[in-house]
Design an enzyme around this catalytic site. Structure first.
Site, PDB file in Angstrom:
ATOM      1  N   ASN A   1      54.014  55.400 -30.399  1.00 44.41           N
ATOM      2  CA  ASN A   1      54.879  55.157 -29.244  1.00 44.41           C
ATOM      3  C   ASN A   1      55.262  53.697 -29.071  1.00 44.41           C
ATOM      4  O   ASN A   1      56.274  53.387 -28.449  1.00 44.41           O
ATOM      5  CB  ASN A   1      54.208  55.666 -27.970  1.00 44.41           C
ATOM      6  CG  ASN A   1      52.753  55.275 -27.873  1.00 44.41           C
ATOM      7  OD1 ASN A   1      51.940  55.666 -28.716  1.00 44.41           O
ATOM      8  ND2 ASN A   1      52.410  54.497 -26.875  1.00 44.41           N
TER       9      ASN A   1
ATOM     10  N   HIS B   1      59.326  65.113 -20.899  1.00 43.10           N
ATOM     11  CA  HIS B   1      60.063  63.957 -20.384  1.00 43.10           C
ATOM     12  C   HIS B   1      60.402  62.893 -21.420  1.00 43.10           C
ATOM     13  O   HIS B   1      61.131  61.955 -21.121  1.00 43.10           O
ATOM     14  CB  HIS B   1      59.337  63.341 -19.184  1.00 43.10           C
ATOM     15  CG  HIS B   1      58.118  62.549 -19.510  1.00 43.10           C
ATOM     16  ND1 HIS B   1      58.151  61.185 -19.636  1.00 43.10           N
ATOM     17  CD2 HIS B   1      56.839  62.907 -19.735  1.00 43.10           C
ATOM     18  CE1 HIS B   1      56.928  60.747 -19.908  1.00 43.10           C
ATOM     19  NE2 HIS B   1      56.108  61.781 -19.984  1.00 43.10           N
TER      20      HIS B   1
ATOM     21  N   GLN C   1      56.092  61.655 -29.591  1.00 48.47           N
ATOM     22  CA  GLN C   1      57.245  60.796 -29.893  1.00 48.47           C
ATOM     23  C   GLN C   1      58.115  61.377 -31.006  1.00 48.47           C
ATOM     24  O   GLN C   1      59.220  60.883 -31.233  1.00 48.47           O
ATOM     25  CB  GLN C   1      56.775  59.393 -30.295  1.00 48.47           C
ATOM     26  CG  GLN C   1      56.120  58.614 -29.171  1.00 48.47           C
ATOM     27  CD  GLN C   1      57.123  58.078 -28.150  1.00 48.47           C
ATOM     28  OE1 GLN C   1      58.325  57.984 -28.405  1.00 48.47           O
ATOM     29  NE2 GLN C   1      56.636  57.738 -26.965  1.00 48.47           N
TER      30      GLN C   1
ATOM     31  N   THR D   1      49.508  78.731 -11.885  1.00 48.80           N
ATOM     32  CA  THR D   1      50.861  79.293 -11.813  1.00 48.80           C
ATOM     33  C   THR D   1      51.833  78.448 -12.636  1.00 48.80           C
ATOM     34  O   THR D   1      51.847  77.224 -12.514  1.00 48.80           O
ATOM     35  CB  THR D   1      51.333  79.352 -10.350  1.00 48.80           C
ATOM     36  OG1 THR D   1      50.417  80.183  -9.633  1.00 48.80           O
ATOM     37  CG2 THR D   1      52.736  79.916 -10.235  1.00 48.80           C
TER      38      THR D   1
ATOM     39  N   ALA E   1      51.713  65.681 -22.223  1.00 50.47           N
ATOM     40  CA  ALA E   1      50.973  65.412 -23.449  1.00 50.47           C
ATOM     41  C   ALA E   1      49.572  64.857 -23.183  1.00 50.47           C
ATOM     42  O   ALA E   1      48.658  65.064 -23.976  1.00 50.47           O
ATOM     43  CB  ALA E   1      51.756  64.453 -24.338  1.00 50.47           C
ATOM     44  N   THR E   2      49.392  64.177 -22.067  1.00 49.88           N
ATOM     45  CA  THR E   2      48.046  63.684 -21.733  1.00 49.88           C
ATOM     46  C   THR E   2      47.089  64.865 -21.595  1.00 49.88           C
ATOM     47  O   THR E   2      45.997  64.877 -22.178  1.00 49.88           O
ATOM     48  CB  THR E   2      48.079  62.862 -20.427  1.00 49.88           C
ATOM     49  OG1 THR E   2      48.939  61.735 -20.618  1.00 49.88           O
ATOM     50  CG2 THR E   2      46.689  62.381 -20.034  1.00 49.88           C
TER      51      THR E   2
ATOM     52  N   CYS F   1      52.296  47.084 -21.033  1.00 48.39           N
ATOM     53  CA  CYS F   1      52.175  48.543 -21.025  1.00 48.39           C
ATOM     54  C   CYS F   1      50.740  49.021 -21.202  1.00 48.39           C
ATOM     55  O   CYS F   1      50.412  50.139 -20.848  1.00 48.39           O
ATOM     56  CB  CYS F   1      53.068  49.150 -22.101  1.00 48.39           C
ATOM     57  SG  CYS F   1      52.740  48.505 -23.733  1.00 48.39           S
TER      58      CYS F   1
HETATM   59  C1  LIG Z   1      54.102  59.514 -23.559  1.00 51.41           C
HETATM   60  C2  LIG Z   1      53.041  59.844 -24.523  1.00 51.41           C
HETATM   61  C3  LIG Z   1      51.917  60.590 -24.140  1.00 51.41           C
HETATM   62  C4  LIG Z   1      51.685  61.017 -22.707  1.00 51.41           C
HETATM   63  O1  LIG Z   1      52.569  62.036 -22.333  1.00 51.41           O
HETATM   64  P1  LIG Z   1      52.640  62.543 -20.814  1.00 51.41           P
HETATM   65  O2  LIG Z   1      53.458  63.780 -20.902  1.00 51.41           O
HETATM   66  O3  LIG Z   1      53.319  61.450 -20.061  1.00 51.41           O
HETATM   67  O4  LIG Z   1      51.266  62.805 -20.349  1.00 51.41           O
HETATM   68  C5  LIG Z   1      50.985  60.895 -25.097  1.00 51.41           C
HETATM   69  N1  LIG Z   1      51.131  60.506 -26.371  1.00 51.41           N
HETATM   70  C6  LIG Z   1      52.198  59.797 -26.787  1.00 51.41           C
HETATM   71  C7  LIG Z   1      52.308  59.394 -28.206  1.00 51.41           C
HETATM   72  C8  LIG Z   1      53.177  59.435 -25.873  1.00 51.41           C
HETATM   73  O5  LIG Z   1      54.217  58.710 -26.284  1.00 51.41           O
END
Ligand SMILES: *Cc1c(COP(=O)(O)O)cnc(C)c1O
Length: 404
Positions: free
Chosen positions: A153, A203, A181, A242, A73-74, A328
């Protein structure tokens, strides 16, 4: 019951054994490159990817051609914000987001500000919720993108995404949503909500780490983005490289399982969360819920324990994996910017603990956690002069503290 207990499911989740099972053949037998068009290894890999793409598209009610695989997600957030900004910069230079977004959105927005874009960071209310009318009022004729998350989150608050999507459509502004989330935990439908771009990741939903997706709308409107990575033109030119076939297959299986079990799982996890909340809050004084009382993710619970330092509390319950409102965010022990945005004072922000319940959380673990939290908090408070003074009725605000 086995120790340690994992109760940090907003950070990451255990990979479901059924997901691992689906992935294994793509490491050991079907290990071809999904882009290899002239042999069966390639075809098998491509079939695995196609199947996963369909599983994912179905759950969010999109077309499989609208799914772009990323590393998480990053990266999806970076691709959405930077990709849209670069593509539409002739049209405008203004982006709207909120003050409680994940760092992957906030820091990307800040990077864009350095390049000359203008960003509005909307405030939230005491429960962490965005007012859609604030979004409407922030839109100018230079606005090219609104980026508001689906659910937070840290505090689990679920935003009125459908209303925001409606405003975006009305005003003809693209709407990106970090739904990391929310996807797999609550119903997320890109048509119903009018989302044009959406980030999510494997994940957080019992899938593998290192795989995520960006949904990019193909019609009404057709969204175009400039890629971050150039190369072989994979993912319709939006993300070269890839494809990590086993991860993609696991991501597909993970989201499918979440969708199949969502109804039952939501009831079960929410009941455990409510028991944890009640067990802690009814037995202790001066504890405060952070986040929305009802519009909240089923597995999230964020509580401030007054007169107790969150980090110290975590040290006192080391056999339970939790997250504090100061750790965090950064290495410098800044109180959580999310809690600060709700108007939570610095002291109470430092006193906050996030409990993240998930698929593998048991009732036994919840009871154990309640018991341990009560003991640990009482122990720390007994040693706290501040707590003692407060109990004696001294108004701490009136105390003249000596300067260091
Ligand atoms: C965990 C999270 C991310 C980052 O996701 P990754 O797959 O670890 O890069 C981004 N946005 C929210 C709201 C998250 O909870």
């Amino acid at each position: 019951m086995k120790l340690p207990i994992y109760m940090d499911n907003n950070s990451t989740t255990r990979c479901d054994p059924r997901v691992v099972e689906a992935m294994v053949p793509f490491f050991t037998e079907k290990y071809g490159n999904a882009a290899s068009r002239n042999h069966s290894f390639g075809w098998d890999a491509e079939e695995g990817v196609d199947h996963a793409r369909k599983q994912i598209a179905k759950v969010i009610n999109s077309d499989s051609k609208e799914i772009v695989f990323t590393s998480g997600a990053t990266e999806s957030n970076n691709l959405a914000l930077k990709g849209v900004a670069e593509m539409y910069k002739e049209k405008g230079d203004h982006i709207i987001t909120s003050s409680t977004e994940h760092r992957a959105v906030i820091d990307t927005a800040k990077a864009l500000e350095k390049k000359g874009f203008k960003v509005t960071y909307l405030p939230v209310d005491k429960a962490g919720m965005i007012n859609p009318e604030d979004v409407r009022n922030a839109i100018t004729d230079k606005t090219i993108l609104i980026s508001i998350m689906f659910a937070n989150n840290e505090i689990g608050t679920i935003h009125p995404v459908k209303e925001i999507g409606k405003i975006a459509k009305e005003k003809g502004v693209l709407f990106h949503c970090d739904a990391t989330q929310a996807v797999g935990k609550i119903p997320v439908d890109v048509q119903e909500t009018g989302i044009d771009l959406m980030s999510f990741t494997g994940h957080k939903i019992y899938g593998p780490k290192g795989i995520g997706a960006l949904y990019v709308r193909r019609k009404a409107p057709r969204v175009r983005i400039v890629p971050l990575i150039d190369g072989g033109g994979h993912e319709r030119g939006m993300r070269s490289g890839t494809l990590p076939v086993p991860l993609i297959v696991g991501f597909g299986r993970a989201i499918e399982l979440c969708s199949q079990e969502m109804e039952e799982e939501t009831i079960r996890i929410k009941a455990l969360r409510d028991r944890l909340q009640d067990g802690i809050m009814s037995a202790m004084e001066e504890v405060y819920l952070n986040g929305h009382p009802t519009e909240r993710l089923p597995g999230n619970l964020n509580i401030s324990f007054a007169y107790v330092e969150g980090e110290a509390l975590l040290m006192g319950v080391k056999e339970i994996a939790l997250s504090s409102g100061s750790a965090c965010t950064s290495a410098t022990l800044e109180p959580s910017y999310v809690l600060r945005a709700l108007g939570v004072g610095s002291d109470l922000a430092h006193s906050s603990i996030r409990f993240g319940l998930g698929r593998f959380t048991t009732a036994e673990e919840v009871e154990y956690t309640i018991d341990r939290m009560l003991k640990a908090v009482n122990h720390l408070r007994e040693m706290s002069p501040l707590y003692e003074m407060a109990k004696e009725g001294i108004d701490l605000k009136s105390v003249q503290w000596a300067a260091h």
